[in-house]
Design a protein around this motif. Structure first.
Motif, PDB file in Angstrom:
ATOM      1  N   ARG A 160       0.814  -1.226   0.000  1.00 24.83           N
ATOM      2  CA  ARG A 160       0.000   0.000   0.000  1.00 24.83           C
ATOM      3  C   ARG A 160       0.844   1.272   0.000  1.00 24.83           C
ATOM      4  NH1 ARG A 160      -5.455  -1.336   1.436  1.00 24.83           N
ATOM      5  NH2 ARG A 160      -5.688  -3.523   0.808  1.00 24.83           N
ATOM      6  N   GLY A 161       2.170   1.120   0.023  1.00 22.11           N
ATOM      7  CA  GLY A 161       3.038   2.298   0.052  1.00 22.11           C
ATOM      8  C   GLY A 161       2.942   3.072   1.354  1.00 22.11           C
ATOM      9  N   LEU A 162       2.775   2.348   2.469  1.00 26.42           N
ATOM     10  CA  LEU A 162       2.583   2.964   3.773  1.00 26.42           C
ATOM     11  C   LEU A 162       3.752   2.660   4.701  1.00 26.42           C
ATOM     12  CD1 LEU A 162      -1.176   1.973   4.181  1.00 26.42           C
ATOM     13  CD2 LEU A 162      -0.295   4.286   3.743  1.00 26.42           C
ATOM     14  N   THR A 163       3.871   3.450   5.759  1.00 28.61           N
ATOM     15  CA  THR A 163       4.911   3.258   6.762  1.00 28.61           C
ATOM     16  C   THR A 163       4.410   2.365   7.883  1.00 28.61           C
ATOM     17  OG1 THR A 163       6.033   5.352   6.330  1.00 28.61           O
ATOM     18  CG2 THR A 163       6.274   4.429   8.536  1.00 28.61           C
ATOM     19  N   LEU A 164       5.189   1.351   8.215  1.00 27.10           N
ATOM     20  CA  LEU A 164       4.970   0.532   9.405  1.00 27.10           C
ATOM     21  C   LEU A 164       6.204   0.699  10.279  1.00 27.10           C
ATOM     22  CD1 LEU A 164       3.203  -1.588  10.891  1.00 27.10           C
ATOM     23  CD2 LEU A 164       4.558  -3.351   9.741  1.00 27.10           C
ATOM     24  N   PHE A 165       6.003   1.168  11.505  1.00 27.87           N
ATOM     25  CA  PHE A 165       7.111   1.458  12.405  1.00 27.87           C
ATOM     26  C   PHE A 165       6.910   0.671  13.685  1.00 27.87           C
ATOM     27  CE2 PHE A 165       9.215   5.072  15.072  1.00 27.87           C
ATOM     28  CZ  PHE A 165      10.371   4.334  15.193  1.00 27.87           C
ATOM     29  N   ALA A 166       7.727  -0.369  13.877  1.00 29.05           N
ATOM     30  CA  ALA A 166       7.712  -1.160  15.101  1.00 29.05           C
ATOM     31  C   ALA A 166       8.698  -0.524  16.083  1.00 29.05           C
ATOM     32  CB  ALA A 166       8.092  -2.610  14.821  1.00 29.05           C
ATOM     33  N   THR A 167       8.181   0.134  17.096  1.00 29.09           N
ATOM     34  CA  THR A 167       9.032   0.939  17.965  1.00 29.09           C
ATOM     35  C   THR A 167       9.623   0.113  19.103  1.00 29.09           C
ATOM     36  OG1 THR A 167       7.234   1.595  19.453  1.00 29.09           O
ATOM     37  CG2 THR A 167       7.583   2.939  17.492  1.00 29.09           C
ATOM     38  N   SER A 219       9.609   2.124   5.936  1.00 29.91           N
ATOM     39  CA  SER A 219       9.186   1.417   7.138  1.00 29.91           C
ATOM     40  C   SER A 219      10.408   1.005   7.942  1.00 29.91           C
ATOM     41  CB  SER A 219       8.361   0.172   6.781  1.00 29.91           C
ATOM     42  OG  SER A 219       7.094   0.518   6.273  1.00 29.91           O
ATOM     43  N   GLU A 220      10.172   0.667   9.225  1.00 27.90           N
ATOM     44  CA  GLU A 220      11.263   0.206  10.079  1.00 27.90           C
ATOM     45  C   GLU A 220      10.701  -0.845  11.032  1.00 27.90           C
ATOM     46  OE1 GLU A 220      14.323   3.090  11.376  1.00 27.90           O
ATOM     47  OE2 GLU A 220      13.663   2.550  13.408  1.00 27.90           O
ATOM     48  N   VAL A 221      11.103  -2.080  10.817  1.00 30.20           N
ATOM     49  CA  VAL A 221      10.594  -3.194  11.617  1.00 30.20           C
ATOM     50  C   VAL A 221      11.756  -4.126  11.941  1.00 30.20           C
ATOM     51  CG1 VAL A 221       8.985  -5.132  11.724  1.00 30.20           C
ATOM     52  CG2 VAL A 221       8.339  -3.047  10.479  1.00 30.20           C
TER      53      VAL A 221
END
Length: 308
Positions: free
Chosen positions: A109-116, A281-283
């Protein structure tokens, strides 16, 4: 880039104590809505569920999931399908395998997923990482001991399957260790202490290693009273490094090298804004993998019942 309109899902203690002040202190993002079963926030539209929020027509660009990890995959998937960027509180999910489909959905979807991992943003973590990048590391010892009654008063979810028990704070230590050490780690043995009336552990002892033979000894305990301990000791050929205060202070052979006020969640939101701006994204699942391996490898011991 236009200001990011954020919805907070799960307006509990961590959201009130950390997320709301951090968002207020971060340029480029503001709270536009809340979805929570038990709380509301003055000045913004509030909903009981994320489904009601997403169906309402209230315009939001991103969602911060501050709920317990159980059931969070469904919430994250719903937000991503609705075209929203997603920030995941730690741990990113109740299982390791549930995160990959979210990564794929965000990518498609061209979205950011950020697992903090908020403890990685403690001020002395990156200075420690820089010092250890080329150091001759001889051993590592982690003591992460705190009082569950103080930090999680009455929160029953932490004792339920998926709630992680003492690994809820312990995973913070693992997030720092996996950031500052130069080689990947793996769990070699574990002992988990379960109260006789609870489904998750109140204490744990782990041993981890790496491909070069480094040994990392880890002690977690939720029964600590008096002073709390969030310390990582690293013995190197150049001296003994101590990262203390949960990553706020760094010393070598007793001499202070770095000491700064806590800004973990503000830094998280600065990073979230930057990731969205970059379309990235950053996971990193390493800390959660180590917890899962500890449960898989660990010897289970039953100890005294825990009562609030």
């Amino acid at each position: 880039m236009a200001e990011i309109r954020l919805a907070i899902v799960g307006l509990g203690k961590i959201a009130h104590d950390q997320h709301l002040p951090a968002v207020a202190a971060t340029p480029g993002i503001s709270v536009a809505a809340v979805a929570s079963r038990n709380a509301t926030l003055d000045g913004v539209p509030c909903f009981l569920t994320i489904e009601a929020l997403l169906a309402s027509g209230v315009e939001v660009d991103a969602v911060a999931l501050c709920t317990p990890p159980m059931g969070r995959h469904r919430l994250a998937a719903a937000a991503l399908r609705a075209g929203k960027h997603v920030l995941l509180e730690k741990p990113p999910g109740a299982s390791v395998a549930e995160i990959a489909p979210l990564e794929a959905l965000a990518r498609d979807r061209g979205l950011t997923l950020f697992a903090t991992w908020h403890s990685r943003f403690a001020p002395a973590v990156e200075p420690a990482r820089a010092l250890l990048a080329e150091a001759e590391i001889r051993s590592v010892r982690v003591n992460w001991k705190e009082d569950v009654r103080h930090w999680h008063p009455g929160q029953e979810w932490i004792w339920q399957p998926g709630g992680l028990g003492v690994f809820d704070p312990g995973i913070n230590a693992l997030s720092i260790v996996t950031r500052i050490l130069p080689r990947p780690l793996f769990v070699t043995e574990a002992v988990l202490e379960f109260p006789g009336n609870r489904a998750t552990p109140i204490a744990a002892s782990l041993r981890l290693g790496d491909a070069a033979g480094l040994e990392v000894a880890v002690e977690f305990d939720w029964r600590q009273t008096g002073p709390q301990s969030w310390d990582i000791h690293v013995d190197t050929a150049d001296g003994a490094l101590v990262l203390s205060g949960g990553g706020r202070h760094l010393s070598r052979d007793g001499a202070i090298l770095h000491d700064a006020p806590e800004r973990e969640y503000t830094e998280i939101y600065h990073r979230f804004v930057a990731l969205i701006g970059a379309g990235a994204s950053e996971v990193d699942l390493a800390p959660l993998v180590h917890v899962a391996d500890a449960f898989m490898l660990g010897e289970r011991r039953v100890v005294a019942e825990f009562h609030w």
